[in-house]
Design a protein around this motif. Sequence first.
Motif, mmCIF file in Angstrom:
data_model
loop_
_atom_site.group_PDB
_atom_site.id
_atom_site.type_symbol
_atom_site.label_atom_id
_atom_site.label_comp_id
_atom_site.label_asym_id
_atom_site.label_seq_id
_atom_site.Cartn_x
_atom_site.Cartn_y
_atom_site.Cartn_z
ATOM 1 N N LEU A 134 -5.336 -0.079 -9.717
ATOM 2 C CA LEU A 134 -5.152 -0.051 -10.506
ATOM 3 C C LEU A 134 -3.250 -0.903 -11.337
ATOM 4 O O LEU A 134 -2.845 -2.069 -12.018
ATOM 5 N N ALA A 135 -2.092 -0.589 -10.403
ATOM 6 C CA ALA A 135 -1.294 -0.969 -10.055
ATOM 7 C C ALA A 135 -1.002 -2.861 -10.052
ATOM 8 O O ALA A 135 -0.067 -3.345 -10.758
ATOM 9 N N ILE A 136 -2.181 -3.192 -9.193
ATOM 10 C CA ILE A 136 -2.251 -4.401 -9.062
ATOM 11 C C ILE A 136 -2.669 -5.795 -10.024
ATOM 12 O O ILE A 136 -2.985 -6.661 -10.032
ATOM 13 N N GLY A 137 -3.335 -4.809 -10.624
ATOM 14 C CA GLY A 137 -5.009 -5.327 -11.982
ATOM 15 C C GLY A 137 -5.541 -6.198 -9.788
ATOM 16 O O GLY A 137 -6.261 -6.979 -11.339
ATOM 17 N N ALA A 138 -6.347 -5.177 -9.405
ATOM 18 C CA ALA A 138 -7.501 -5.738 -8.948
ATOM 19 C C ALA A 138 -8.128 -3.829 -8.366
ATOM 20 O O ALA A 138 -7.807 -3.447 -8.437
ATOM 21 N N ASP A 139 -9.449 -4.051 -7.884
ATOM 22 C CA ASP A 139 -10.741 -3.086 -7.714
ATOM 23 C C ASP A 139 -9.963 -2.536 -6.299
ATOM 24 O O ASP A 139 -9.029 -3.069 -6.089
ATOM 25 N N GLY A 198 -8.938 -5.894 6.810
ATOM 26 C CA GLY A 198 -8.882 -7.342 7.890
ATOM 27 C C GLY A 198 -10.425 -7.887 7.291
ATOM 28 O O GLY A 198 -10.224 -8.988 7.731
ATOM 29 N N ARG A 199 -10.578 -7.793 6.563
ATOM 30 C CA ARG A 199 -12.343 -9.034 5.754
ATOM 31 C C ARG A 199 -11.629 -9.949 5.042
ATOM 32 O O ARG A 199 -11.997 -11.022 4.478
ATOM 33 N N ALA A 200 -10.427 -9.210 4.316
ATOM 34 C CA ALA A 200 -9.233 -10.297 3.446
ATOM 35 C C ALA A 200 -7.886 -10.312 3.572
ATOM 36 O O ALA A 200 -7.289 -8.869 3.789
ATOM 37 N N ALA A 201 -7.665 -11.602 3.122
ATOM 38 C CA ALA A 201 -5.699 -11.215 3.245
ATOM 39 C C ALA A 201 -5.440 -12.505 1.653
ATOM 40 O O ALA A 201 -5.523 -13.230 0.695
ATOM 41 N N PRO A 202 -4.096 -10.794 0.838
ATOM 42 C CA PRO A 202 -4.596 -11.738 0.038
ATOM 43 C C PRO A 202 -3.355 -12.826 -0.339
ATOM 44 O O PRO A 202 -2.453 -13.276 0.335
ATOM 45 N N ARG A 203 -3.725 -13.328 -1.948
ATOM 46 C CA ARG A 203 -2.896 -14.715 -2.024
ATOM 47 C C ARG A 203 -1.266 -14.466 -1.971
ATOM 48 O O ARG A 203 -1.191 -13.202 -1.788
ATOM 49 N N VAL A 204 -0.100 -15.387 -2.176
ATOM 50 C CA VAL A 204 0.938 -14.517 -2.047
ATOM 51 C C VAL A 204 1.405 -13.702 -2.952
ATOM 52 O O VAL A 204 2.381 -13.270 -3.252
ATOM 53 N N ASP A 205 0.624 -14.967 -4.183
ATOM 54 C CA ASP A 205 1.769 -14.211 -5.279
ATOM 55 C C ASP A 205 1.035 -12.951 -5.612
ATOM 56 O O ASP A 205 1.508 -11.674 -6.053
ATOM 57 N N ARG A 206 0.117 -12.495 -5.216
ATOM 58 C CA ARG A 206 -0.893 -10.707 -4.670
ATOM 59 C C ARG A 206 0.093 -10.180 -3.570
ATOM 60 O O ARG A 206 0.123 -9.174 -4.236
ATOM 61 N N LEU A 207 0.819 -10.690 -2.996
ATOM 62 C CA LEU A 207 0.792 -10.414 -1.841
ATOM 63 C C LEU A 207 2.539 -9.669 -2.491
ATOM 64 O O LEU A 207 2.996 -8.308 -2.437
ATOM 65 N N GLY A 208 3.290 -10.266 -3.694
ATOM 66 C CA GLY A 208 3.611 -10.615 -4.115
ATOM 67 C C GLY A 208 4.047 -8.606 -5.195
ATOM 68 O O GLY A 208 4.941 -7.866 -4.928
ATOM 69 N N GLN A 209 2.837 -8.441 -5.479
ATOM 70 C CA GLN A 209 2.441 -7.075 -6.280
ATOM 71 C C GLN A 209 2.364 -6.585 -5.613
ATOM 72 O O GLN A 209 2.656 -5.144 -5.584
ATOM 73 N N LEU A 210 1.890 -6.350 -4.400
ATOM 74 C CA LEU A 210 1.294 -6.132 -3.769
ATOM 75 C C LEU A 210 2.833 -5.014 -2.876
ATOM 76 O O LEU A 210 3.460 -3.548 -2.802
ATOM 77 N N ALA A 211 3.386 -5.832 -2.738
ATOM 78 C CA ALA A 211 5.190 -5.346 -1.924
ATOM 79 C C ALA A 211 5.933 -4.697 -2.790
ATOM 80 O O ALA A 211 6.505 -3.957 -2.874
ATOM 81 N N LEU A 212 5.689 -5.063 -4.266
ATOM 82 C CA LEU A 212 6.152 -4.735 -5.647
ATOM 83 C C LEU A 212 5.933 -3.263 -5.894
ATOM 84 O O LEU A 212 6.830 -2.260 -6.016
ATOM 85 N N ALA A 213 4.800 -2.990 -5.824
ATOM 86 C CA ALA A 213 3.694 -1.614 -6.217
ATOM 87 C C ALA A 213 4.298 -0.431 -5.122
ATOM 88 O O ALA A 213 4.150 0.666 -5.321
ATOM 89 N N LEU A 214 4.839 -1.393 -3.965
ATOM 90 C CA LEU A 214 5.489 -0.051 -2.980
ATOM 91 C C LEU A 214 5.832 -0.404 -2.699
ATOM 92 O O LEU A 214 6.507 0.513 -1.569
ATOM 93 N N GLY A 215 7.273 -0.757 -3.719
ATOM 94 C CA GLY A 215 8.707 -1.046 -2.570
ATOM 95 C C GLY A 215 8.780 -0.926 -1.410
ATOM 96 O O GLY A 215 9.708 -0.445 -1.092
ATOM 97 N N ASP A 247 7.611 -6.875 3.997
ATOM 98 C CA ASP A 247 6.939 -5.921 5.223
ATOM 99 C C ASP A 247 5.642 -6.124 5.460
ATOM 100 O O ASP A 247 4.719 -4.756 6.060
ATOM 101 N N LEU A 248 4.542 -6.765 4.683
ATOM 102 C CA LEU A 248 4.013 -6.783 4.850
ATOM 103 C C LEU A 248 2.455 -7.473 5.692
ATOM 104 O O LEU A 248 1.965 -7.841 6.453
ATOM 105 N N LEU A 249 3.837 -8.509 6.207
ATOM 106 C CA LEU A 249 3.643 -9.340 7.347
ATOM 107 C C LEU A 249 3.632 -9.131 9.041
ATOM 108 O O LEU A 249 4.007 -7.844 9.106
ATOM 109 N N PRO A 250 3.194 -9.714 10.143
ATOM 110 C CA PRO A 250 3.365 -9.423 11.459
ATOM 111 C C PRO A 250 4.595 -9.295 11.766
ATOM 112 O O PRO A 250 5.625 -10.720 11.257
ATOM 113 N N ALA A 251 5.511 -8.241 12.664
ATOM 114 C CA ALA A 251 6.368 -9.003 13.098
ATOM 115 C C ALA A 251 6.905 -10.138 14.266
ATOM 116 O O ALA A 251 5.615 -10.484 14.832
ATOM 117 N N ASP A 252 7.532 -10.675 13.775
ATOM 118 C CA ASP A 252 7.682 -12.479 15.026
ATOM 119 C C ASP A 252 7.447 -11.625 16.484
ATOM 120 O O ASP A 252 6.608 -12.594 17.234
#
Length: 79
Positions: free
Chosen positions: A32-37, A47-64, A69-74
């Motif tokens: 609901l916070a990012i406008g998705a089901d 692991g069945r899907a990965a967010p687009r770049v814009d959605r990645l930003g929305q997720l991060a913002l909603a999670l503080g 932080d949502l990408l794998p470590a080096d």
Amino acid sequence: MVEGRRGGRGFDGARLRALRHRAKLSQRALGLAIGADETVIASYENGRAAPRVDRLGQLALALGASPADLLPADSELDS
């Protein structure tokens, strides 16, 4: 971890799940916070899907969190 369209590794669903739990959000609340089901959030976490770049930003913002932080470590990319 989900591989991108070009075969690169670019998203870590387990990190999303951990950050969502830390924020005490359900999949539905995060969706609901990012406008998705909630099924979209479940797909990212499982692991069945990965967010687009814009959605990645929305997720991060909603999670503080940072989008990084949502990408794998080096070190995870090398294995």
